[in-house]
Design a protein around this motif. Sequence first.
Motif, mmCIF file in Angstrom:
data_model
loop_
_atom_site.group_PDB
_atom_site.id
_atom_site.type_symbol
_atom_site.label_atom_id
_atom_site.label_comp_id
_atom_site.label_asym_id
_atom_site.label_seq_id
_atom_site.Cartn_x
_atom_site.Cartn_y
_atom_site.Cartn_z
ATOM 1 N N ALA A 278 -3.933 3.681 8.293
ATOM 2 C CA ALA A 278 -4.824 2.622 7.796
ATOM 3 C C ALA A 278 -5.391 1.773 8.919
ATOM 4 C CB ALA A 278 -4.076 1.729 6.807
ATOM 5 N N TYR A 279 -4.853 1.891 10.139
ATOM 6 C CA TYR A 279 -5.223 0.982 11.224
ATOM 7 C C TYR A 279 -6.059 1.644 12.312
ATOM 8 C CZ TYR A 279 -2.063 -2.365 9.124
ATOM 9 O OH TYR A 279 -1.462 -3.240 8.244
ATOM 10 N N GLY A 283 -10.625 4.225 9.605
ATOM 11 C CA GLY A 283 -9.348 4.548 8.985
ATOM 12 C C GLY A 283 -9.255 6.036 8.698
ATOM 13 N N ARG A 325 -10.498 7.335 3.460
ATOM 14 C CA ARG A 325 -10.926 6.246 4.335
ATOM 15 C C ARG A 325 -12.161 6.712 5.101
ATOM 16 N NH1 ARG A 325 -5.093 6.107 5.333
ATOM 17 N NH2 ARG A 325 -4.159 4.387 4.158
ATOM 18 N N ARG A 334 -11.239 -2.277 2.932
ATOM 19 C CA ARG A 334 -10.766 -3.426 3.706
ATOM 20 C C ARG A 334 -9.253 -3.483 3.620
ATOM 21 N NH1 ARG A 334 -14.075 -7.551 5.163
ATOM 22 N NH2 ARG A 334 -12.379 -9.032 4.929
ATOM 23 N N LEU A 335 -8.640 -3.948 4.694
ATOM 24 C CA LEU A 335 -7.186 -4.159 4.676
ATOM 25 C C LEU A 335 -6.906 -5.529 4.089
ATOM 26 C CD1 LEU A 335 -6.007 -2.827 8.155
ATOM 27 C CD2 LEU A 335 -5.695 -1.757 5.933
ATOM 28 N N ARG A 337 -4.066 -8.301 3.404
ATOM 29 C CA ARG A 337 -2.739 -8.746 3.782
ATOM 30 C C ARG A 337 -2.141 -9.505 2.617
ATOM 31 N NH1 ARG A 337 -0.119 -6.426 7.439
ATOM 32 N NH2 ARG A 337 0.983 -8.325 8.010
#
Length: 337
Positions: A278-279, A283, A325, A334-335, A337
């Motif tokens: 994911a990073y 992605g 992704r 979008r990630l 948090r």
Amino acid sequence: MTRNDVARLAGTSPAVVSYVINNGPRPVSESARRRVLAAVEELGYRPNAVARSLRSRRSWTIGLIASDSAGGKSPFFGQFTRACEEVAWQRGYSVLFGNSAEDPARAESYVRSFLGRQVDGLVLMRVPVSPEWAEEMRGRIPVVTIDHEAPPFFSRLAVDDEEGGYQATRHLLGHGHTRIGFVGGPLDITPVELRAAGWRRALLEAGANPGAIAEGELSLEGGYDAALRLLSSPDRPTAVFASIDDQAIGAMRAAADLGLRVPGDVAVAGFDGAREAAYTVPGLTTISQPIAEMARHATETLVGAIESDAAEPVTKIFSAALVTRGSCGCPEPRLHR
């Protein structure tokens, strides 16, 4: 520090503390179990392990042997062993780890060492089992194998690797790619072989010729080196499916070093569902394995077999899920948090 101290902090009786620590003989509610384990952790209570073993005729230990226990060649190993240890701890078992480093002789040495330490059961992660020492363990202790063929008297858990490879390749075909290469580890490794079979099946069904295969170690470096060769060829593929996420990430770096854009010039997909996927930028599209669920099921299956002489071997195949992704051309999520 005594069992009574644990009972007072957990708000239970000393008997309940005993049932939790010894996994019986009476059942305990999940909420009471959690309170007792939290109190044990907070107080640092350590029961007399020798006396406990003598009473139960168990060592309260599980042996776990992986072909790469540190997760250096695939994040799958590190995540699986961590989840396995957590479930074992909740059930009152300690875990002994061994890394076979893909060496059958070293794996057998660990098996014999763990048997000598009187472990109550074994989990073998992608460790080949020779007929000789499989027969030696038969009826001696329960064994659960992960992602590898096993004799019928062992329990076996695996993900549907071929279907996962098929899904990933079908997805790349859906983006219009017809030249799809495969970056994989040695093809004599069962999961890699099955993922390659799924890749090949999807291409043949679509009427596309199977693309080139570039073999490399199951690592970031292995994926980089293999993809570098594949993407430097005159008829380079427009998409790459890698047998693990680390190889796919290495392939993305190889593409960048060759001046190729991902996904504009070459699309990339992996397999594992590693957190790192994911990073990356973009992605990484991947086939995600239910690692925590597999680890929980493996540990519960093993503990169940340890605690029940009548337990039958279990075979369970888990489904994997496509996570899209930006590396394949899908919108980049979008990630949160």
